[in-house]
Motif scaffolding. Structure first.
Motif, mmCIF file in Angstrom:
data_model
loop_
_atom_site.group_PDB
_atom_site.id
_atom_site.type_symbol
_atom_site.label_atom_id
_atom_site.label_comp_id
_atom_site.label_asym_id
_atom_site.label_seq_id
_atom_site.Cartn_x
_atom_site.Cartn_y
_atom_site.Cartn_z
ATOM 1 N N ILE A 1 16.270 -14.861 -8.943
ATOM 2 C CA ILE A 1 15.401 -15.221 -8.170
ATOM 3 C C ILE A 1 13.832 -13.980 -8.683
ATOM 4 O O ILE A 1 13.427 -13.765 -8.522
ATOM 5 N N HIS A 2 13.027 -15.688 -9.037
ATOM 6 C CA HIS A 2 11.673 -14.376 -9.256
ATOM 7 C C HIS A 2 10.703 -14.282 -7.673
ATOM 8 O O HIS A 2 10.748 -14.891 -7.162
ATOM 9 N N ILE A 3 10.426 -13.191 -8.201
ATOM 10 C CA ILE A 3 9.708 -12.737 -6.303
ATOM 11 C C ILE A 3 8.447 -12.228 -6.763
ATOM 12 O O ILE A 3 7.945 -11.570 -7.981
ATOM 13 N N GLU A 4 7.736 -12.511 -6.518
ATOM 14 C CA GLU A 4 5.858 -12.996 -6.184
ATOM 15 C C GLU A 4 5.635 -11.903 -5.901
ATOM 16 O O GLU A 4 5.744 -10.929 -4.662
ATOM 17 N N GLU A 5 4.513 -11.248 -6.022
ATOM 18 C CA GLU A 5 4.245 -9.515 -6.417
ATOM 19 C C GLU A 5 2.527 -9.862 -6.103
ATOM 20 O O GLU A 5 2.009 -10.902 -6.779
ATOM 21 N N ARG A 6 2.444 -9.386 -4.772
ATOM 22 C CA ARG A 6 0.884 -9.931 -4.148
ATOM 23 C C ARG A 6 -0.339 -8.627 -4.188
ATOM 24 O O ARG A 6 0.432 -7.737 -4.187
ATOM 25 N N PRO A 7 -1.764 -8.717 -4.454
ATOM 26 C CA PRO A 7 -2.098 -8.159 -4.060
ATOM 27 C C PRO A 7 -2.686 -6.727 -3.109
ATOM 28 O O PRO A 7 -1.963 -6.812 -1.976
ATOM 29 N N ALA A 8 -2.703 -5.614 -3.269
ATOM 30 C CA ALA A 8 -2.797 -4.197 -2.124
ATOM 31 C C ALA A 8 -3.401 -4.476 -1.007
ATOM 32 O O ALA A 8 -2.618 -3.529 -0.223
ATOM 33 N N SER A 9 -4.564 -5.044 -1.523
ATOM 34 C CA SER A 9 -5.352 -5.319 -0.712
ATOM 35 C C SER A 9 -4.615 -6.394 1.503
ATOM 36 O O SER A 9 -5.106 -5.643 1.910
ATOM 37 N N GLU A 10 -3.900 -6.849 0.504
ATOM 38 C CA GLU A 10 -3.238 -6.980 1.755
ATOM 39 C C GLU A 10 -2.458 -6.168 3.069
ATOM 40 O O GLU A 10 -2.045 -6.339 3.925
ATOM 41 N N VAL A 11 -1.748 -4.915 1.873
ATOM 42 C CA VAL A 11 -1.344 -3.904 2.392
ATOM 43 C C VAL A 11 -2.254 -3.294 2.980
ATOM 44 O O VAL A 11 -1.566 -2.699 4.885
ATOM 45 N N VAL A 12 -3.486 -3.077 2.304
ATOM 46 C CA VAL A 12 -4.182 -1.398 3.089
ATOM 47 C C VAL A 12 -5.105 -1.832 3.914
ATOM 48 O O VAL A 12 -5.945 -1.056 4.035
ATOM 49 N N GLU A 13 -6.198 -3.265 3.821
ATOM 50 C CA GLU A 13 -7.342 -3.871 4.180
ATOM 51 C C GLU A 13 -7.611 -4.856 5.100
ATOM 52 O O GLU A 13 -8.342 -4.335 5.475
ATOM 53 N N MET A 14 -6.784 -6.036 4.465
ATOM 54 C CA MET A 14 -7.170 -6.684 5.208
ATOM 55 C C MET A 14 -7.180 -7.027 6.706
ATOM 56 O O MET A 14 -8.086 -7.630 6.988
ATOM 57 N N LYS B 1 -11.846 0.108 8.030
ATOM 58 C CA LYS B 1 -11.745 0.599 6.785
ATOM 59 C C LYS B 1 -10.571 0.217 6.265
ATOM 60 O O LYS B 1 -9.629 -0.303 7.236
ATOM 61 N N PRO B 2 -10.420 0.843 5.079
ATOM 62 C CA PRO B 2 -8.780 0.956 4.881
ATOM 63 C C PRO B 2 -8.052 1.377 5.361
ATOM 64 O O PRO B 2 -8.228 3.096 6.172
ATOM 65 N N MET B 3 -6.636 1.367 5.702
ATOM 66 C CA MET B 3 -5.975 2.649 6.323
ATOM 67 C C MET B 3 -4.660 3.806 5.498
ATOM 68 O O MET B 3 -3.832 3.800 5.916
ATOM 69 N N ALA B 4 -5.082 3.385 3.957
ATOM 70 C CA ALA B 4 -4.456 4.421 3.127
ATOM 71 C C ALA B 4 -5.172 4.842 2.054
ATOM 72 O O ALA B 4 -6.208 4.704 2.431
ATOM 73 N N PRO B 5 -5.031 6.103 2.035
ATOM 74 C CA PRO B 5 -6.477 7.249 1.130
ATOM 75 C C PRO B 5 -6.163 5.839 -0.231
ATOM 76 O O PRO B 5 -5.717 5.372 -1.250
ATOM 77 N N GLU B 6 -7.814 6.096 -0.641
ATOM 78 C CA GLU B 6 -8.368 5.540 -1.851
ATOM 79 C C GLU B 6 -7.397 5.981 -2.846
ATOM 80 O O GLU B 6 -7.423 6.670 -2.888
ATOM 81 N N GLY B 7 -7.239 4.476 -3.951
ATOM 82 C CA GLY B 7 -6.351 4.781 -5.015
ATOM 83 C C GLY B 7 -4.938 4.826 -4.708
ATOM 84 O O GLY B 7 -4.204 5.409 -5.973
ATOM 85 N N VAL B 8 -4.361 4.943 -3.495
ATOM 86 C CA VAL B 8 -2.845 5.415 -4.207
ATOM 87 C C VAL B 8 -2.239 4.078 -3.803
ATOM 88 O O VAL B 8 -2.573 2.605 -3.797
#
Length: 366
Positions: free
Chosen positions: A295-308, A312-319
């Protein structure tokens, strides 16, 4: 686009066809629960974006949206003969099919609509388009029956007063009506079962907190939101008698792909002796995919985890961020797969084939 705060979310159709304006009508689920916005979509680019951006989401709802969307695309095709029509139809079909790779209902609905085209290739193009119209409406109506029937089977697995846990949103907002995993809950509510529902928040997009708890609360059910990492705790306390979740694809061996975090719920349920049930329309079962590994697992943008959800971003910039949209639950963690043609159990390689045999028999009798 319109907004109406007086109506309950349950009074709206999740997915519908506006016959007069030839539009796909959906609830914009990215705006819930704060705003109920209804989108009327006519352009293929907007329909593709709505599927990709999760404005319409949930495997069954995506399938219905795809069927309506490809019908609307067919209406716009200008062709002098069948071959030209079919070539343009295939292009539109492949375009919509690219919006979400994991949910099998998307490709299932589009293939079914393509079958209508091929079965009517000797007819004028205008008649083919009308056949597509009829099929899109049929797929939508079927979804209501499928979900209600799944609910009836699911209800046989639980008792009045039980505690039930669900992950993500496999509710009415993921279908036309009733939902899949929530169908037993809604039917139980109608019949006085007084279930106690625990709804995992479902990070990173919070479908459980934003959508499941919203629609269940609006319907008067007893629902409690918990963080994803609390499911084991409520199971250990004995508060959960069964887990009901939906899924986006079932492999031939019974492995299932569902929203990320589902496999962790399954592992906890196995540890504490709580049965885990997958509620899956047969349209979600893919016998051509041998196991979950394929099964192909879709990967989605990092912004959903750290910004949405943060000012303010909840993780260090560039992590670095890893954001798979789904995970695979191994079949040995699943107590049963609830379909509209019965409940499949181990060995799934045999019982899922039996489900399809029943389906074929039922279709012959229609």
């Amino acid at each position: 686009m319109s907004e109406d705060k007086k109506k309950s979310i349950m009074d709206y159709d999740t997915v519908a066809l506006d016959e007069e304006n030839h539009a796909l009508v959906i609830i914009d689920q990215t705006k819930l629960p704060y705003n109920t916005e209804i989108l009327s979509l006519t352009k293929q680019e907007d329909i593709w974006s709505a599927i990709y951006l999760l404005q319409v989401r949930g495997a069954p709802a995506i399938g219905v949206a795809a069927a309506i969307g490809i019908y609307l695309a067919a209406r716009e095709i200008e062709a002098s003969d069948f071959e030209e029509f079919y070539q343009k139809f295939r292009k539109a079909k492949d375009y919509l099919d690219s919006a979400r790779p994991t949910a099998v209902n998307l490709s299932w609905a589009l293939k079914r609509m393509e079958g209508i085209v091929l079965d009517n290739k000797d007819k004028p193009v205008a008649e083919i388009v009308e056949e597509l119209h009829k099929e899109a409406v049929k797929i939508r109506e079927e979804d209501i029956w499928v979900c209600k029937t799944i609910g009836e089977y699911g209800l046989t697995l639980v008792n009045p007063g039980d505690g039930l846990l669900t992950h993500c949103n496999a509710g009415q907002l993921a279908t036309v009506k009733y939902g899949t995993a929530t169908a037993p809950m809604y039917l139980g509510q109608e019949r006085g079962y007084h279930f106690r529902i625990f709804s995992d928040e479902t990070r990173p997009l919070l479908q459980g907190a934003r959508l499941t708890s919203f629609e269940l609360k609006e319907s008067g059910l007893d629902v409690t939101v918990i963080c994803d990492n609390m499911s084991a705790s409520v199971m250990r306390k004995g508060w959960v008698n069964a887990v009901f979740v939906g899924c986006d694809r079932v492999a031939a061996n019974g492995d299932t792909a569902n929203k990320i975090g589902t496999s962790m719920v399954a592992l906890a349920a196995k540890r504490y002796g709580v049965p885990m049930y997958i509620c899956a329309p047969t349209s979600t079962i893919d016998l051509n995919t041998p196991t979950g590994k394929e099964i192909h697992i879709e990967e989605r943008p990092a912004s959903e985890v750290v910004e949405m959800w943060y000012e303010k971003p909840m993780a260090p910039e560039g992590v670095k961020v890893f954001n798979p949209a789904f995970d695979v639950t191994d079949h040995d963690l699943i107590a049963g797969i609830v379909t509209e043609y019965g409940i499949a159990r181990e060995p799934y390689s045999e019982s899922l084939k039996e489900i399809f045999r029943r389906k074929q028999e039922a279709l012959k009798d229609e």
